[in-house]
Design a protein around this motif. Sequence first.
Motif, PDB file in Angstrom:
ATOM      1  N   UNK A 295     -17.078  40.750  48.358  1.00 13.63           N
ATOM      2  CA  UNK A 295     -16.870  42.097  48.878  1.00 13.63           C
ATOM      3  C   UNK A 295     -15.499  42.324  49.486  1.00 13.63           C
ATOM      4  N   UNK A 296     -14.757  41.266  49.820  1.00 15.81           N
ATOM      5  CA  UNK A 296     -13.463  41.449  50.484  1.00 15.81           C
ATOM      6  C   UNK A 296     -12.448  42.123  49.555  1.00 15.81           C
ATOM      7  N   UNK A 297     -12.305  41.609  48.339  1.00 16.28           N
ATOM      8  CA  UNK A 297     -11.346  42.231  47.422  1.00 16.28           C
ATOM      9  C   UNK A 297     -11.833  43.621  47.004  1.00 16.28           C
ATOM     10  N   UNK A 298     -13.148  43.786  46.890  1.00 15.35           N
ATOM     11  CA  UNK A 298     -13.706  45.103  46.565  1.00 15.35           C
ATOM     12  C   UNK A 298     -13.379  46.108  47.674  1.00 15.35           C
TER      13      UNK A 298
ATOM     14  N   UNK B  64     -11.641  30.791  53.879  1.00 14.16           N
ATOM     15  CA  UNK B  64     -10.580  30.775  54.881  1.00 14.16           C
ATOM     16  C   UNK B  64     -10.402  32.143  55.485  1.00 14.16           C
ATOM     17  N   UNK B  65      -9.172  32.439  55.899  1.00 13.38           N
ATOM     18  CA  UNK B  65      -8.960  33.655  56.681  1.00 13.38           C
ATOM     19  C   UNK B  65      -8.143  34.737  55.996  1.00 13.38           C
ATOM     20  N   UNK B  66      -7.673  34.519  54.774  1.00 10.20           N
ATOM     21  CA  UNK B  66      -6.839  35.545  54.144  1.00 10.20           C
ATOM     22  C   UNK B  66      -7.571  36.875  54.067  1.00 10.20           C
ATOM     23  N   UNK B  67      -8.826  36.870  53.617  1.00 17.75           N
ATOM     24  CA  UNK B  67      -9.538  38.138  53.462  1.00 17.75           C
ATOM     25  C   UNK B  67      -9.840  38.800  54.802  1.00 17.75           C
TER      26      UNK B  67
ATOM     27  N   UNK C  93     -10.292  32.013  44.171  1.00 16.42           N
ATOM     28  CA  UNK C  93     -11.696  32.419  44.127  1.00 16.42           C
ATOM     29  C   UNK C  93     -12.412  32.195  45.443  1.00 16.42           C
ATOM     30  N   UNK C  94     -11.668  32.041  46.530  1.00 14.51           N
ATOM     31  CA  UNK C  94     -12.292  31.717  47.800  1.00 14.51           C
ATOM     32  C   UNK C  94     -12.525  32.888  48.736  1.00 14.51           C
ATOM     33  N   UNK C  95     -12.212  34.097  48.319  1.00 17.39           N
ATOM     34  CA  UNK C  95     -12.422  35.250  49.194  1.00 17.39           C
ATOM     35  C   UNK C  95     -13.904  35.558  49.310  1.00 17.39           C
TER      36      UNK C  95
END
Length: 158
Positions: free
Chosen positions: A126-129, A93-96, A121-123
């Motif tokens: 690399x986004x959370x990193x 989706x678009x959160x990240x 777990x849908x990000x």
Amino acid sequence: MALTQGGRANKSGNILEGNVEAILNGHNYFQVGNYVPKEFILNAALLPKRYGKEVYIGTGIYHTELKVDFYVVGSPAMPSGLIFECKWQESPGSVDEKFPYLNMNIQNYYPAPTIVILGGEGMREGASKWLKARVNDNHNLLAVYSLDRFIAWANKNL
């Protein structure tokens, strides 16, 4: 009636926020308001450990209203205030995609140090990193935690 994808995402995000609220309550914080300005939270001095939800903090990079998930006052670690933002992404989706916007607002417009709590777990890989790496160059971003790491932090700092 079946929930839409957006409805499911909203419900999951509310569950993450509910967990954060339970952690605050477990550490003897009291909720003093929903949808209130930050001044209300800051001035409710009769309750030394307090928080508000969906607190209006001013305007952001687009000159639109900014509200934060939790504005917390009374933490021994940050007695002048602390902001918690919850971001849930269960499926692609678009959160990240909103992380750069969130980071810029935290850096330039948030009035207190901020912790971002991530769930799901849908990000994108690399986004959370990427967001966690911003802690090194954003003076106002204290940490980016999963819910379990946030619980560990809260147990030591709230």
